[in-house]
Enzyme design. Structure first.
Site, PDB file in Angstrom:
ATOM      1  N   ALA A 168       0.755  -1.149  -0.089  1.00 22.87           N
ATOM      2  CA  ALA A 168      -0.046  -0.047  -0.004  1.00 22.87           C
ATOM      3  C   ALA A 168       0.787   1.199   0.062  1.00 22.87           C
ATOM      4  O   ALA A 168       0.560   2.204  -0.726  1.00 22.87           O
ATOM      5  CB  ALA A 168      -0.972   0.123   1.221  1.00 22.87           C
ATOM      6  N   GLU A 169       2.064   1.134   0.583  1.00 20.43           N
ATOM      7  CA  GLU A 169       2.952   2.392   0.676  1.00 20.43           C
ATOM      8  C   GLU A 169       4.429   1.594   0.819  1.00 20.43           C
ATOM      9  O   GLU A 169       4.549   0.912   1.725  1.00 20.43           O
ATOM     10  CB  GLU A 169       2.744   3.396   1.664  1.00 20.43           C
ATOM     11  CG  GLU A 169       1.726   4.334   1.419  1.00 20.43           C
ATOM     12  CD  GLU A 169       0.264   3.955   2.169  1.00 20.43           C
ATOM     13  OE1 GLU A 169      -0.637   4.645   2.019  1.00 20.43           O
ATOM     14  OE2 GLU A 169       0.291   3.042   3.058  1.00 20.43           O
ATOM     15  N   THR A 170       5.497   2.440   0.234  1.00 19.34           N
ATOM     16  CA  THR A 170       6.726   2.065   0.348  1.00 19.34           C
ATOM     17  C   THR A 170       7.216   3.600   0.541  1.00 19.34           C
ATOM     18  O   THR A 170       6.879   4.501   0.109  1.00 19.34           O
ATOM     19  CB  THR A 170       7.524   1.398  -0.798  1.00 19.34           C
ATOM     20  OG1 THR A 170       7.011   0.128  -1.163  1.00 19.34           O
ATOM     21  CG2 THR A 170       8.678   1.264  -0.795  1.00 19.34           C
ATOM     22  N   HIS A 175      -0.119   5.163   8.020  1.00 21.32           N
ATOM     23  CA  HIS A 175       0.665   3.697   8.447  1.00 21.32           C
ATOM     24  C   HIS A 175       2.176   4.061   8.062  1.00 21.32           C
ATOM     25  O   HIS A 175       2.897   3.540   8.805  1.00 21.32           O
ATOM     26  CB  HIS A 175      -0.183   2.739   7.593  1.00 21.32           C
ATOM     27  CG  HIS A 175       0.669   1.941   6.917  1.00 21.32           C
ATOM     28  ND1 HIS A 175       0.855   2.071   5.373  1.00 21.32           N
ATOM     29  CD2 HIS A 175       1.177   0.669   6.927  1.00 21.32           C
ATOM     30  CE1 HIS A 175       1.559   0.848   4.881  1.00 21.32           C
ATOM     31  NE2 HIS A 175       1.754   0.099   5.988  1.00 21.32           N
TER      32      HIS A 175
END
Length: 230
Positions: free
Chosen positions: A51-53, A80
């Site tokens: 979802a995120e890096t 997050h």
């Protein structure tokens, strides 16, 4: 979306917003800025598929700069990644009190076994909120129900206690369904103007505290997963 071929970059992976037993949580890819100087960060995030890096610079004077990417776009702030990166820096014995993201300075605090970050709701990505009264209807939702935008579906499971059940779908950001969405938790807290405890996805847990001056504190647990080469 075409995913670029691997260039052999190694990233660390943690799971953010686990339950008390360390289960569930939303995977976060973490790359040190010094390891990806000549790497396209957006392409890296697309290959990782989380979802995120994030790309994190080495801390200086208890502050660290960070960039945040979904598989499709860069974000000025997200909850997050902020909680997860703060936990990871602490685990690396380089704790910080502030993470600098494009939206602004995110204050960091460790308390009650959780990592807490403090941010403003207007920093969060835009979400369309859908309140439900029926748990079965909420459970029946799927990625096919949303073809554009970012949607946060939620309901109270115990309104007096501020207990919330939620799910999030964001096809516009390359996310079919998100396991735990800190930015949406912050935005919902500001919308309701109250502190809430959220269970999202399979069982991930987020905690928020509303500040009357418009700031929201977001807390959660994080555990290490494993490095990957992408």
């Amino acid at each position: 979306m075409t995913v670029p071929e691997s260039d052999g970059t190694q990233i660390e992976v943690v799971r953010v917003f686990t339950d008390a037993a360390g289960r569930y949580g939303n995977p976060l890819g973490i790359a040190r800025a010094t390891d990806v100087i000549d790497v396209d960060h957006q392409a890296l995030a697309a290959r990782a598929g989380y979802a995120e890096t994030v790309v994190v610079e080495d801390p200086i004077d208890d502050r660290a700069r960070m960039r945040i990417y979904t598989p499709a776009v860069e974000l000025p702030f997200a909850g997050h990644p902020s909680v997860g990166a703060a936990w990871w820096l602490n685990a690396q014995l380089t704790p910080v009190t502030v993470i600098e993201v494009p939206a602004g300075p995110v204050a960091v605090e460790a308390a009650d076994g959780l990592i807490w970050v403090r941010a403003r709701a207007e920093w969060t990505p835009k979400f369309e909120f859908h309140q439900f009264d029926d748990a079965e209807e909420l459970a029946a939702l799927g990625p096919a129900d949303f073809t554009a935008g970012a949607h946060y579906a939620w309901m109270y499971t115990n309104e007096p206690r501020g207990a919330v059940r939620a799910r999030m779908f964001a096809p516009a950001r390359g996310i079919a369904e998100d396991e735990a969405t800190g930015g949406a938790a912050i935005a919902l807290t500001a919308l309701l103007r109250r502190s809430i405890n959220i269970t999202q996805g399979q069982g991930s847990q987020m905690f928020t505290a509303w500040d009357s001056e418009g700031w929201v504190r977001l807390g959660g647990r994080t555990v290490a997963d494993h490095p990957v080469v992408i």
